[in-house]
Write a protein that holds these residues in place. Structure first.
Motif, short mmCIF file in Angstrom:
data_model
loop_
_atom_site.label_atom_id
_atom_site.label_comp_id
_atom_site.label_asym_id
_atom_site.label_seq_id
_atom_site.Cartn_x
_atom_site.Cartn_y
_atom_site.Cartn_z
N VAL A 1 -0.29 10.90 -9.75
CA VAL A 1 1.13 11.26 -9.70
C VAL A 1 1.57 11.87 -11.03
O VAL A 1 2.27 12.89 -11.06
CB VAL A 1 2.00 10.05 -9.31
CG1 VAL A 1 3.48 10.40 -9.39
CG2 VAL A 1 1.65 9.57 -7.90
N LEU A 2 1.17 11.27 -12.14
CA LEU A 2 1.56 11.79 -13.46
C LEU A 2 1.00 13.19 -13.69
O LEU A 2 1.68 14.04 -14.27
CB LEU A 2 1.11 10.84 -14.57
CG LEU A 2 1.89 9.53 -14.66
CD1 LEU A 2 1.12 8.51 -15.49
CD2 LEU A 2 3.28 9.77 -15.22
N ARG B 1 -6.39 8.54 -0.74
CA ARG B 1 -4.96 8.82 -0.63
C ARG B 1 -4.12 7.57 -0.44
O ARG B 1 -2.91 7.60 -0.59
CB ARG B 1 -4.69 9.77 0.56
CG ARG B 1 -5.21 11.17 0.30
CD ARG B 1 -4.77 12.15 1.36
NE ARG B 1 -3.35 12.08 1.64
CZ ARG B 1 -2.84 12.18 2.86
NH1 ARG B 1 -3.62 12.33 3.91
NH2 ARG B 1 -1.54 12.12 3.04
N VAL B 2 -4.75 6.43 -0.09
CA VAL B 2 -4.04 5.18 0.12
C VAL B 2 -4.43 4.22 -1.00
O VAL B 2 -5.61 3.99 -1.25
CB VAL B 2 -4.36 4.56 1.50
CG1 VAL B 2 -3.64 3.24 1.68
CG2 VAL B 2 -3.99 5.54 2.62
N PHE B 3 -3.42 3.66 -1.65
CA PHE B 3 -3.63 2.83 -2.83
C PHE B 3 -2.93 1.50 -2.66
O PHE B 3 -1.77 1.45 -2.27
CB PHE B 3 -3.08 3.53 -4.08
CG PHE B 3 -3.73 4.86 -4.34
CD1 PHE B 3 -4.81 4.96 -5.19
CD2 PHE B 3 -3.27 6.01 -3.72
CE1 PHE B 3 -5.42 6.17 -5.43
CE2 PHE B 3 -3.86 7.23 -3.95
CZ PHE B 3 -4.95 7.31 -4.81
N ASP B 4 -3.64 0.41 -2.99
CA ASP B 4 -3.07 -0.93 -2.96
C ASP B 4 -2.52 -1.20 -4.36
O ASP B 4 -3.27 -1.31 -5.33
CB ASP B 4 -4.14 -1.95 -2.61
CG ASP B 4 -3.63 -3.38 -2.56
OD1 ASP B 4 -2.46 -3.62 -2.95
OD2 ASP B 4 -4.39 -4.26 -2.14
N GLN C 1 0.84 -1.19 0.00
CA GLN C 1 0.00 0.00 0.00
C GLN C 1 0.87 1.24 0.00
O GLN C 1 1.93 1.26 0.63
CB GLN C 1 -0.92 0.00 1.21
CG GLN C 1 -1.96 -1.09 1.14
CD GLN C 1 -3.09 -0.86 2.13
OE1 GLN C 1 -3.01 -0.03 3.02
NE2 GLN C 1 -4.16 -1.60 1.96
N VAL C 2 0.40 2.25 -0.71
CA VAL C 2 1.11 3.52 -0.81
C VAL C 2 0.15 4.63 -0.39
O VAL C 2 -0.98 4.69 -0.87
CB VAL C 2 1.59 3.77 -2.25
CG1 VAL C 2 2.24 5.14 -2.37
CG2 VAL C 2 2.54 2.68 -2.70
N GLU C 3 0.63 5.49 0.50
CA GLU C 3 -0.15 6.67 0.87
C GLU C 3 0.49 7.89 0.22
O GLU C 3 1.65 8.19 0.47
CB GLU C 3 -0.19 6.85 2.39
CG GLU C 3 -1.02 8.04 2.80
CD GLU C 3 -1.20 8.16 4.31
OE1 GLU C 3 -1.79 9.15 4.74
OE2 GLU C 3 -0.73 7.27 5.04
N LEU C 4 -0.27 8.54 -0.64
CA LEU C 4 0.24 9.74 -1.31
C LEU C 4 0.13 10.93 -0.38
O LEU C 4 -0.82 11.05 0.39
CB LEU C 4 -0.57 10.02 -2.58
CG LEU C 4 -0.41 9.01 -3.72
CD1 LEU C 4 -1.27 9.44 -4.90
CD2 LEU C 4 1.04 8.87 -4.14
N PRO C 5 1.11 11.83 -0.46
CA PRO C 5 1.06 13.04 0.37
C PRO C 5 -0.03 14.00 -0.11
O PRO C 5 -0.52 13.89 -1.25
CB PRO C 5 2.46 13.64 0.18
CG PRO C 5 2.92 13.12 -1.14
CD PRO C 5 2.29 11.77 -1.30
N TYR D 1 7.21 7.45 -6.44
CA TYR D 1 5.94 6.73 -6.46
C TYR D 1 5.69 5.88 -7.70
O TYR D 1 4.79 5.06 -7.69
CB TYR D 1 4.78 7.71 -6.27
CG TYR D 1 4.82 8.37 -4.91
CD1 TYR D 1 4.52 7.65 -3.76
CD2 TYR D 1 5.19 9.71 -4.78
CE1 TYR D 1 4.58 8.24 -2.52
CE2 TYR D 1 5.24 10.31 -3.54
CZ TYR D 1 4.94 9.58 -2.41
OH TYR D 1 5.00 10.15 -1.17
N LEU D 2 6.43 6.09 -8.78
CA LEU D 2 6.22 5.32 -10.01
C LEU D 2 7.32 4.30 -10.21
O LEU D 2 8.47 4.55 -9.87
CB LEU D 2 6.18 6.26 -11.23
CG LEU D 2 5.18 7.40 -11.21
CD1 LEU D 2 5.31 8.23 -12.48
CD2 LEU D 2 3.77 6.89 -11.02
#
Length: 116
Positions: free
Chosen positions: A66-67, A49-52, A36-40, A78-79
């Motif tokens: 992000v792009l 904001r949280v992505f699996d 899981q990633v939490e984007l700022p 993040y990429l």
């Protein structure tokens, strides 16, 4: 091509999406490939904001955010280069023309003809 800055002066537009934001190579993109990633907040200021990363729909949504909103630092953090190339045929349809064109001009391996 206002999206790429002022062609007469050769300077990027502060409002546009220029190649100066991009990494030099896709190999620099060493973001997560699982978990899981939490984007700022500066990237995802509303909504999810949280992505699996294992869920393709969530991965595509995160990459789109992000792009569209990221800086060179965000792209690298993040990429993932391999995931970007693998999912680009779908991602490119989710992005604005300026973003899509900038990435494809900088990285020919993203062009639809490269996938053939």
């Amino acid at each position: 091509m206002a999206e790429h800055g002022d062609e007469r002066s050769g300077t990027p537009s502060q409002w546009g999406y220029g190649a100066e934001r991009l990494p030099t190579t896709l190999d620099e993109l060493v973001g997560p490939t699982s978990g899981q990633v939490e984007l700022p907040l500066h990237l995802a200021w509303s909504g999810l904001r949280v992505f699996d990363i294992g869920d393709v729909k969530l991965l595509l949504g995160m990459y789109r955010i992000v792009l569209n909103n990221g800086s060179r630092y965000d792209f690298v953090q993040y990429l993932d280069g391999e995931l970007l190339v693998r999912h680009w045929p779908i991602l490119r349809k989710m992005l604005g023309r300026g973003v899509r064109r900038t990435w494809e001009e900088a990285f020919p391996e993203l062009l639809p003809s490269a996938a053939a």
